[in-house]
Design an enzyme around this catalytic site. Structure first.
Site, PDB file in Angstrom:
ATOM      1  N   GLY A   1      45.158 -15.793  82.678  1.00 38.63           N
ATOM      2  CA  GLY A   1      45.806 -15.323  81.463  1.00 38.63           C
ATOM      3  C   GLY A   1      45.303 -13.993  80.946  1.00 38.63           C
ATOM      4  N   TRP A   2      44.736 -13.131  81.822  1.00 39.36           N
ATOM      5  CA  TRP A   2      44.285 -11.829  81.322  1.00 39.36           C
ATOM      6  C   TRP A   2      44.816 -10.660  82.148  1.00 39.36           C
ATOM      7  CZ3 TRP A   2      38.994 -14.395  82.121  1.00 39.36           C
ATOM      8  CH2 TRP A   2      38.676 -14.472  83.470  1.00 39.36           C
TER       9      TRP A   2
ATOM     10  N   ASN B   1      49.574 -11.251  92.918  1.00 45.68           N
ATOM     11  CA  ASN B   1      48.245 -11.236  92.319  1.00 45.68           C
ATOM     12  C   ASN B   1      47.591  -9.866  92.428  1.00 45.68           C
ATOM     13  OD1 ASN B   1      47.436 -11.048  94.980  1.00 45.68           O
ATOM     14  ND2 ASN B   1      46.830 -13.189  95.136  1.00 45.68           N
ATOM     15  N   ILE B   2      46.338  -9.775  91.956  1.00 46.45           N
ATOM     16  CA  ILE B   2      45.643  -8.492  91.883  1.00 46.45           C
ATOM     17  C   ILE B   2      45.365  -7.911  93.258  1.00 46.45           C
ATOM     18  CG2 ILE B   2      44.606  -9.036  89.654  1.00 46.45           C
ATOM     19  CD1 ILE B   2      42.014  -9.721  91.130  1.00 46.45           C
TER      20      ILE B   2
ATOM     21  N   CYS C   1      49.496 -17.003  83.508  1.00 47.68           N
ATOM     22  CA  CYS C   1      49.407 -16.815  84.956  1.00 47.68           C
ATOM     23  C   CYS C   1      48.267 -17.716  85.433  1.00 47.68           C
ATOM     24  CB  CYS C   1      49.198 -15.354  85.317  1.00 47.68           C
ATOM     25  SG  CYS C   1      47.813 -14.547  84.483  1.00 47.68           S
ATOM     26  N   SER C   2      47.233 -17.162  86.033  1.00 47.62           N
ATOM     27  CA  SER C   2      46.092 -17.976  86.439  1.00 47.62           C
ATOM     28  C   SER C   2      45.088 -18.090  85.300  1.00 47.62           C
ATOM     29  CB  SER C   2      45.433 -17.383  87.693  1.00 47.62           C
ATOM     30  OG  SER C   2      46.331 -17.422  88.791  1.00 47.62           O
TER      31      SER C   2
ATOM     32  N   ASN D   1      47.110 -23.361  93.760  1.00 53.39           N
ATOM     33  CA  ASN D   1      46.041 -23.549  92.782  1.00 53.39           C
ATOM     34  C   ASN D   1      45.830 -25.021  92.434  1.00 53.39           C
ATOM     35  OD1 ASN D   1      45.263 -20.883  92.494  1.00 53.39           O
ATOM     36  ND2 ASN D   1      46.685 -20.473  90.832  1.00 53.39           N
TER      37      ASN D   1
ATOM     38  N   ARG E   1      48.443 -10.649  84.567  1.00 54.02           N
ATOM     39  CA  ARG E   1      49.904 -10.677  84.510  1.00 54.02           C
ATOM     40  C   ARG E   1      50.418 -11.177  83.165  1.00 54.02           C
ATOM     41  NH1 ARG E   1      50.094 -13.722  90.276  1.00 54.02           N
ATOM     42  NH2 ARG E   1      48.092 -14.416  89.449  1.00 54.02           N
TER      43      ARG E   1
END
Length: 847
Positions: free
Chosen positions: A566-567, A499-500, A563-564, A474, A569
C-alpha cells in the site's frame, strides 16, 4: 636577425601578454619584449598549445608554444580565456543566432559589440565569417596590453552565465544541468583538480576545471566556459579504470546520465578524486547528506535552472488597474491560487487536520473521525500519526484490523467527494493466506464504508492494483486479497499494474533507448519503445485511476484501494484519482499538498526506491514516483488549461527528488523523519518552489482564465493508446539528438515564453477585458441589447501589441464612438453579430 650561435630562449609571458626573447651576452642577460595577443588555445590529453600573434614595427607573425600540463598553466589560461577568447566566443554566439557563421550584417554588429575598430581593408571578403576568423580580428584589433587579473571593459561587466546559456542554445543545454556555478549555502569545496577532461566520445574530449563539493561535481570547460553540474546524490555507481597513462572516472546517475572524466591519478589532488567522490556520494547515512548542511538564502528563492523571473510587482499593478477600470465585478475563483503566492513555510504547507477540514471530511454528517492511535508510531511505524476512520470503529477494533492487514496498514480514508459524499480509502493487502483467514472487524470496517455513504449504493468496491495472478501468488505467502463472499455487498476489481521490479526493468530499457547513439529507423525505434513497456505501464495506471474517479463521481460509490503493502501502486492510484476529482490538487499549492499527504505522509519509501546515500544497488530501487509524475504529465498534456503548473515544474520536482538538497524526500516513513528532526535541520522543497520570486515558467498563465464555476466537474482523461506518448522533455533531455534539434522543454499545446514582452500576450486574455468590452457594446448598441440580453456570451480576445479594428467597416450599418479599453483600441465597432450559443463559463478551446 638574431645570431643563432648566441644562447637565447623565447617564451610567452601570460601576465603581461608579451613575447620575451632572452640572450646571454658574456655574463649578462639581455631581453626584448614584443606585444602580442592570444589567437587560439588547443588543449589535448597531456599538452597545452598556445598560438599567439606577435606585433612588431616591421611585421606581424604567429608563434605557437606548447607545454605539458601544469596547474599554473590552467590558472593563467582561465584568466586569459575569460577576458579574450571567452569574450569573443560570447559575442560571436550572440550575433550568429542559430547559424554556425556570421554574415556581413551580423559581423558588423559583433564588431560594434566588442568596441574594436577594424579597418575596411581588413574585413573578410567572404559573406560568411567563422569563429576563428572573427577571433583573429578581435585579437589583432582588440585590447593589446592587458595583464592577468585586469579585465577588459567588456569583461569587467561580463554577461551573466544564465543569459550566456540562453544564447548558446543547443550546445550549452547538452552540457548544462545546473547553470549556476555559485556556491550554495552550506556548500564547501572538497577537491579541485585542474587537468581533467570530459569525454564526450572516443574521439572527442573537453578539457576543463573540475570542482568537487559536498553537493555536486562541477565541471567548467576551458574554451567556452560551459558548465556541467552533477549533484553527487544523483550518482548511482562510480568506477575507475586505466586508460594508458591516464584514468577514467565513470559515473552513472540515477536519472540515467552517464559521464566519463579522464585525469592523471599520479599527481595530487587527482589521486584522491575517486575516493572523494565515493565518500561524498555514498555516506550511508541520511543525516550526512547535503540537505542537513543547506539553508535557503534570499537569493536561493529563485530557481537558477530557469530562464527568467516574473516581474511580480508590475503584473500585480496591471491586474489592480484592470480590476478598477472594470465596470462589472465577478466573484473570485477560490480554486485558483495566486499568480504571485505569498512566501510560505514548506513544512507548514501540509497539515492533516487542516486538509481534512478543507474537504469537510470530519463533519458529523459524514460519520468519520480523526484517530490519534498512531501518535507514537507504535501501532504502525509506516503510517502517519493521524488518520481518518469511520466514527463507529473503535480503537480496539483497529488493533485487530492492524493484525489482519500487512504491516498494520489499515484502511484509512483519504478523500471524500463534496457532492456525492463517496469515499476513497487506502490500505495494504489482507493476511488471508491459502487457508482464507477471516477478520470480522475488517469486514465490518469495509461494510461501514458502504453504509455511511448517503447515496445508499448497492456495493462497496475493492480495487486491487496488482494483476490477479500476482495476488493469487501472495496467498501462498500468507497474504492475498479479500474474499468478497465474506464481505457484505462488495465487488473486487484488479487493475493489472506490474510491480516495482518490472517498472525498474522497463525504465532501464527506456533510458538505454533514449540515450543511444545509434541511428535507428522509425520501425526499430517504435519496436524498442514498445518492448520497453513503459507507456503500457503508464496507461494501466491511468486506466486504474480513471476507474477509481468514476466510481466516486459517476457510480457515487465508496471504494478501498490497495496493492501489496500500500505504498507504491496504491499511492499512484489514489493521487491521480484525486487530481481528476478535485481542482485544488491541480494548482501548484494543491499538488504540493497532495504529494505530502499521499506519498510522504503515508510512507512511500523514498530512501529505498531512490537509494539516497547508498552505494549498494539493491532490488528495491524503482522509479515509482517518476512513473506517477509521468502520468500527471500525460493528463497535463491532454488538458493544458486545467493545471496551474507547467511541465517544467514537474521536471524540477523530479530533479530535487534525486539531488538531496532538501529534506522533503529523505527517509522512508514519517516516524523516521520525526526522529531525525528533519524539519529543524533541513529545508523544505516547497519553500523553494512556492516562493514569491518563483520563475514564470512554473505558472500556466492560461489556467486562471479557465472557468471553474462547475468546480466538481471531473477532469476528462483519455487512456486511449494513441493519447499516451513519450515525455520527451524529461526522458530525452540528456539525448544528444534532442538538444541538437533545439527542442526546448515546454507544454506543446501552449508554447510558453520566458520573455517579459511575450508574457503580456497571454495576460491580455483577461475576463476584465471581456467585461469592459461587453459593457461598451451594451451602452452604445440598443438594438443588440434588446435582441441579445446576455452579451456576456461575446468574448473578444485582444492582443496588447496590436490594434483591434472592425473586420469590415464598409459593411457595418452603425458604429460606436472610439473607446479605450486598456491597451486595445476598439474603433468603429459594428453592432455585434448574433452571439454564439456559449456562455463566458465555457472553455476557451471550445470557442
Amino acid at each position: 636577425k638574431w645570431n643563432r650561435k648566441i644562447p637565447h630562449k623565447i617564451y610567452f609571458d601570460f601576465t603581461t601578454n608579451m613575447l620575451v626573447i632572452e640572450k646571454k651576452v658574456e655574463k649578462n642577460y639581455k631581453e626584448k619584449r614584443f606585444p602580442c595577443s592570444v589567437v587560439s588555445v588547443v588543449v589535448t590529453k597531456d599538452e597545452l598549445a598556445v598560438k599567439i600573434s606577435v606585433d612588431t614595427k616591421q611585421y606581424t607573425k604567429e608563434v605557437t608554444f606548447s607545454k605539458k600540463y601544469e596547474v599554473k598553466n590552467f590558472t593563467t589560461l582561465l584568466g586569459r580565456l575569460q577576458s579574450s577568447r571567452g569574450t569573443a566566443y560570447r559575442v560571436f554566439s550572440e550575433q550568429r543566432g542559430e547559424k554556425s557563421v556570421l554574415d556581413l550584417k551580423s559581423l558588423s554588429a559583433a564588431i560594434k559589440a566588442t568596441n574594436i575598430k577594424v579597418p575596411d581593408r581588413s574585413l573578410p571578403k567572404s559573406e560568411s565569417v567563422t569563429f576563428e576568423e572573427f577571433l583573429e580580428l578581435y585579437v589583432k584589433y582588440g585590447p593589446k596590453e592587458q595583464a592577468l587579473g585586469q579585465s577588459s571593459p567588456d569583461a569587467q561587466q561580463p554577461i551573466s552565465r544564465r543569459r550566456r546559456r540562453r544564447v548558446l542554445e543547443g550546445r550549452t543545454r547538452s552540457m548544462t544541468s545546473l547553470p549556476s556555478t555559485e556556491m550554495l549555502s552550506g556548500e564547501s569545496q572538497i577537491v579541485r583538480p585542474s587537468n581533467v577532461s570530459l569525454m564526450l566520445s572516443e574521439n572527442e574530449m573537453r578539457a576543463g576545471l573540475l570542482t568537487l563539493t559536498n553537493y555536486r561535481i562541477l565541471f567548467q570547460e576551458n574554451l567556452t566556459l560551459e558548465s556541467l553540474s552533477i549533484p553527487v546524490s544523483t550518482i548511482g555507481t562510480v568506477d575507475t579504470k586505466k586508460r594508458g597513462k591516464m584514468r577514467d572516472l565513470s559515473i552513472s546517475c540515477k536519472d540515467f546520465r552517464r559521464v566519463i572524466f579522464v585525469y592523471d591519478a599520479s599527481t595530487a589532488p587527482q589521486n584522491v578524486l575517486y575516493q572523494s567522490v565515493r565518500m561524498i556520494a555514498f555516506p550511508e547515512s541520511q543525516e550526512k547528506l547535503f540537505a542537513f548542511a543547506h539553508k535557503l538564502d534570499e537569493k536561493d528563492i529563485v530557481d537558477r535552472r530557469l530562464c527568467g523571473v516574473r516581474n511580480v510587482a508590475s503584473h500585480e499593478k496591471e491586474e489592480a488597474k484592470a480590476a478598477n477600470d472594470s465596470e462589472s465585478t465577478q466573484s473570485k475563483n477560490p480554486l485558483s491560487s495566486s499568480s504571485s503566492p505569498p512566501s510560505v513555510d514548506g513544512w507548514s504547507l501540509y497539515d492533516a487536520k487542516a486538509e481534512y477540514d478543507r474537504m469537510r471530511m470530519l463533519d458529523k454528517a459524514n460519520y468519520l473521525r480523526l484517530t490519534e492511535k498512531n501518535l507514537d508510531y507504535k501501532f504502525s511505524p509506516t503510517y502517519p500519526s493521524r488518520i481518518v476512520v469511520p466514527a463507529n470503529i473503535t480503537d480496539e477494533q483497529l488493533d485487530k484490523i492492524g493484525k489482519f492487514r500487512s504491516r498494520a496498514r489499515i484502511p484509512a480514508v483519504v478523500y471524500i467527494d463534496p457532492v456525492t459524499k463517496a469515499i476513497i480509502a487506502r490500505s495494504a493487502q489482507p493476511m488471508g493466506g491459502i487457508q482464507g483467514t477471516r477478520c470480522k472487524e475488517d469486514e465490518t470496517y469495509v461494510n461501514t464504508l458502504r453504509i455511511i455513504n448517503p447515496n445508499k449504493t448497492k456495493y462497496v468496491y475493492l480495487f486491487d492494483a496488482r494483476p490477479k495472478y500476482a495476488a493469487l501468488g501472495n496467498k501462498a505467502m500468507g497474504k492475498g486479497f479479500e474474499n468478497v463472499n465474506n464481505y457484505d455487498k462488495a465487488q473486487i476489481e484488479f487493475f493489472a499494474i506490474d510491480n516495482i521490479h518490472a517498472v525498474r526493468t522497463s525504465m532501464e530499457q527506456l533510458m538505454n533507448l533514449c540515450l543511444t547513439n545509434e541511428n535507428l529507423d522509425m520501425a526499430e525505434w517504435h519496436t524498442k519503445l514498445f518492448q520497453s513497456k513503459w507507456l503500457h505501464h503508464v496507461r494501466q495506471i491511468l486506466i486504474g485511476a480513471k476507474r477509481v474517479a468514476e466510481c466516486v463521481k459517476i457510480d457515487r460509490a465508496s471504494c478501498l484501494v490497495h496493492c501489496s503493502d500500500g505504498w507504491d501502486r496504491t499511492a499512484q492510484l489514489t493521487s491521480l484519482a484525486q487530481i481528476i476529482l478535485d481542482p485544488f490538487y491541480r494548482t501548484i499549492k494543491g499538488f504540493a499538498v497532495l504529494i505530502e499527504k499521499e506519498w510522504v505522509s503515508f510512507g512511500h519509501q523514498f530512501e529505498e526506491r531512490i537509494g539516497h546515500g547508498h552505494a549498494e544497488v539493491h532490488d528495491q530501487r524503482s522509479p515509482v514516483f517518476i512513473q506517477f509524475i509521468d502520468c500527471v504529465w500525460q493528463m497535463l498534456r491532454q488538458s493544458p488549461l486545467s493545471f496551474e503548473f507547467t511541465e517544467e515544474f514537474l521536471v524540477s520536482v523530479l530533479d530535487h527528488v534525486y539531488d538531496c538538497r532538501f529534506g522533503t524526500f529523505l527517509f522512508n516513513f514519517e516516524s523516521q523523519r520525526r526522529k531525525a528532526r528533519y524539519k529543524e535541520k533541513t529545508e523544505s522543497l516547497w519553500s523553494f518552489l512556492l516562493a514569491p520570486k518563483q520563475s514564470d515558467i512554473y505558472v500556466n498563465y492560461l489556467y486562471q482564465y479557465c472557468d471553474h464555476k462547475e468546480t466538481q466537474k471531473m477532469l476528462q482523461v483519455s487512456s486511449d493508446s494513441r493519447r499516451i506518448v513519450l515525455w520527451e522533455a524529461y526522458h530525452m533531455r540528456y539525448s544528444k539528438e534532442f538538444f541538437e534539434c533545439s527542442v526546448t522543454p515546454a507544454v506543446a499545446a501552449m508554447q510558453h515564453s520566458s520573455q517579459a514582452h511575450s508574457r503580456k500576450k497571454y495576460m491580455s486574455v483577461s475576463k476584465s477585458h471581456v467585461q469592459r468590452t461587453c459593457s461598451v457594446i451594451e451602452k452604445e448598441s440598443g438594438e443588440a441589447k434588446q435582441e441579445h440580453s446576455k452579451t456576456e456570451s461575446l468574448i473578444v480576445i485582444t492582443d496588447c501589441t496590436e490594434e483591434t479594428t472592425s473586420p469590415d467597416p464598409a459593411a457595418s450599418t452603425s458604429s460606436l464612438p472610439k473607446k479605450e479599453v486598456d491597451e486595445a483600441v476598439i474603433d468603429n465597432l459594428p453592432p455585434p453579430p448574433p452571439p454564439p450559443q456559449v456562455s463566458m463559463g465555457d472553455n476557451i478551446t471550445e470557442l
